[in-house]
Design an enzyme around this catalytic site. Structure first.
Site, PDB file in Angstrom:
ATOM      1  N   SER A 146      -3.262  20.515 -27.683  1.00  9.88           N
ATOM      2  CA  SER A 146      -3.538  20.080 -26.313  1.00  9.88           C
ATOM      3  C   SER A 146      -2.493  19.407 -25.495  1.00  9.88           C
ATOM      4  O   SER A 146      -1.893  18.504 -25.986  1.00  9.88           O
ATOM      5  CB  SER A 146      -5.105  19.201 -26.314  1.00  9.88           C
ATOM      6  OG  SER A 146      -5.061  18.526 -25.080  1.00  9.88           O
ATOM      7  N   TYR A 159      -9.197  11.586 -29.457  1.00 10.81           N
ATOM      8  CA  TYR A 159      -8.514  13.288 -29.726  1.00 10.81           C
ATOM      9  C   TYR A 159      -7.050  13.130 -29.150  1.00 10.81           C
ATOM     10  O   TYR A 159      -6.161  13.884 -30.149  1.00 10.81           O
ATOM     11  CB  TYR A 159      -9.413  13.944 -28.530  1.00 10.81           C
ATOM     12  CG  TYR A 159      -9.061  15.264 -28.155  1.00 10.81           C
ATOM     13  CD1 TYR A 159      -9.372  16.352 -29.043  1.00 10.81           C
ATOM     14  CD2 TYR A 159      -8.532  15.710 -27.042  1.00 10.81           C
ATOM     15  CE1 TYR A 159      -9.063  17.659 -28.874  1.00 10.81           C
ATOM     16  CE2 TYR A 159      -7.959  16.898 -26.618  1.00 10.81           C
ATOM     17  CZ  TYR A 159      -8.610  17.941 -27.773  1.00 10.81           C
ATOM     18  OH  TYR A 159      -8.200  19.375 -27.209  1.00 10.81           O
TER      19      TYR A 159
END
Ligand SMILES: NC(=O)c1ccc[n+]([C@@H]2O[C@H](COP(=O)([O-])OP(=O)(O)OC[C@H]3O[C@@H](n4cnc5c(N)ncnc54)[C@H](O)[C@@H]3O)[C@@H](O)[C@H]2O)c1
Length: 253
Positions: A146, A159
């Site tokens: 990401s 995350y």
């Protein structure tokens, strides 16, 4: 003739969304694909959707955060399809864990869910398939990451840490493997259409839209197209890289 004819791929978390789109593209490019998911029914439902382009497609349900399950699952796949040459680590959103919010308010007891899945789950899969790839002199490890792994994105700090961690591992292992025919790369996504749908018509989504030069969210098959290229022989000189597929956005998610 497909670009990936004769190749065998393990695609984790492929029962829906991004993983399913990537599995479609790998199969259409001719690879045999093991569709992994935590949920057997999702992995099996995916099979009925995927049009194989010459290879075989099988369901391979197991939990990537369980090291023994990973070893047993990969052994089963290799018995059924043959040695894995392409690993796509995609499982990366822990289910049922709403681990978003300011770090200062986060619960340390919850941190491991993201690290277990994005970092340990990916490491277990890589560590299991890498010796065979090295021995056979060909392999592709593709990590779905990401933008949050390389840029600051508020409210997803754990995350982000997990994605940055696995990208760091890939960069180092890519150098260790550089002369073996095995490449390791990451594809860093921006906000995808499936997440956009889940967010509904919220002000936060409108705000994200404004940061995407192309003015739209990503589609799973667009990630699959990048994965097929990275998995192909044509990308053999690319290793240790993170490729951002995000509509030109400078902000990740
Ligand atoms: N969707 C986005 O906007 C977006 C943005 C950036 C990066 N990503 C990355 O893309 C990847 C896929 O995201 P998504 O939105 O498709 O997620 P998703 O939650 O829609 O689908 C992921 C699948 O992974 C499976 N899974 C979860 N835990 C698992 C485990 N322990 N073992 C095996 N399978 C497991 C789930 O059952 C699910 O079917 C993730 O790595 C995520 O970090 C997504």
């Amino acid at each position: 003739m497909g670009q990936l004819d004769g190749k065998i791929a393990l695609m984790t978390g492929a029962g829906r969304s991004v993983g399913l789109g990537v599995a479609h593209e790998l199969a259409e490019a001719g690879a045999s694909v093991a569709v992994n998911d935590l949920h057997r029914e999702r992995a099996e439902a995916a099979l009925t959707e995927i049009n194989a382009g010459g290879g075989k497609v099988i369901a391979a349900p197991f939990d990537v955060t369980n090291r023994e399950a990973v070893a047993a699952g990969i052994a089963l796949i290799e018995r059924e399809l043959g040695p894995i040459g392409i690993l796509v680590n995609n499982a990366g959103i822990p289910e049922g864990i709403g681990a978003t919010g300011p770090f200062v308010d986060s619960d340390p007891a919850q941190w491991h869910f993201n690290l277990d899945l994005n970092l340990y789950g990916s490491m277990y899969c890589i560590r299991t398939v890498l010796p065979g790839m090295k021995q056979r002199g060909w392999g592709r490890v593709i990590q779905i990451s990401s933008g949050a792994g390389s840029r600051g994105v508020p409210n997803v700090s754990i995350y982000s840490a997990a994605k940055a961690g696995i990208e760091g591992l890939l960069r180092s292992v890519a150098i260790e493997m550089a002369q073996t025919g095995v490449t390791l790369n990451a594809i860093a996504l921006g906000l995808m259409a499936n997440t956009g749908e889940r967010m509904g018509d919220s002000p936060m989504l409108q705000q994200v839209f404004r940061t995407i030069p192309m003015g739209r969210l990503g589609q799973p098959r667009e990630i699959g197209a990048a994965a097929v290229w990275l998995a192909s022989d044509k990308a053999g000189y690319v290793t240790g890289q993170t490729i951002h597929v995000n509509g030109g956005s400078v902000h990740g998610r």
